[in-house]
Write a protein that holds these residues in place. Structure first.
Motif, short mmCIF file in Angstrom:
data_model
loop_
_atom_site.label_atom_id
_atom_site.label_comp_id
_atom_site.label_asym_id
_atom_site.label_seq_id
_atom_site.Cartn_x
_atom_site.Cartn_y
_atom_site.Cartn_z
N ARG A 275 0.84 -1.19 0.00
CA ARG A 275 0.00 0.00 0.00
C ARG A 275 0.88 1.25 0.00
NH1 ARG A 275 -5.49 -1.30 -0.65
NH2 ARG A 275 -5.69 0.91 -0.22
N LEU B 232 -1.63 1.06 6.27
CA LEU B 232 -3.04 0.68 6.32
C LEU B 232 -3.21 -0.47 7.31
CD1 LEU B 232 -6.01 0.29 5.42
CD2 LEU B 232 -5.12 -0.95 3.44
N LEU C 75 -4.93 2.94 -3.54
CA LEU C 75 -3.92 2.56 -4.53
C LEU C 75 -4.00 3.44 -5.77
CD1 LEU C 75 -4.17 -1.32 -4.24
CD2 LEU C 75 -2.28 0.14 -3.51
#
Length: 124
Positions: free
Chosen positions: A17, A21, A48
């Motif tokens: 990521r 996250l 993303l």
């Protein structure tokens, strides 16, 4: 009834990521809502890609810092303590600008908890 107390720092960081996250709803065993914490340093974005969701409603609650959200119509600045809401089919890209002085911490809530993100190209 079942109850959970979740410390986001105890949740595994999701690999691959653009920022940090942590999936909170997974840790709590919640099936009907997606709850995630994002921590983004200057220059990092939360998702993303610039995208929209086909069916998911989404809300971003800013815990600290200032979140920036790009949409086709305008750019929103969301300060700590505020929430930014997104309806299905509304393109957006949430990020922390390169020139930001601080990181941004956000709790994102989405329902239904589906993986229905569709990439959006702002130029066409």
């Amino acid at each position: 009834m079942a109850y959970s107390v979740i410390d986001p720092d105890d949740c595994d960081r999701v690999d691959g990521r653009p920022c940090d996250l942590r999936r909170l709803s997974d840790a709590a065993g919640l099936d009907e809502i997606a709850i995630n914490r994002f921590d983004a340093d200057p220059g990092e974005q939360l998702p993303l890609a610039y995208h929209y969701h086909e069916t998911q409603e989404e809300a971003f609650v800013v815990l600290s810092g200032t979140l920036h959200v790009e949409t086709p119509e305008e750019e929103f600045t969301v300060p700590a303590g505020s929430m930014f809401a997104v309806e299905p089919e509304a393109p957006h890209r949430a990020y922390n600008p390169e020139a930001a002085d601080d990181s941004v911490s956000v709790v994102a809530i989405g329902a239904p908890p589906v993986d229905d993100a569709v990439p959006y190209e702002p130029d066409g």
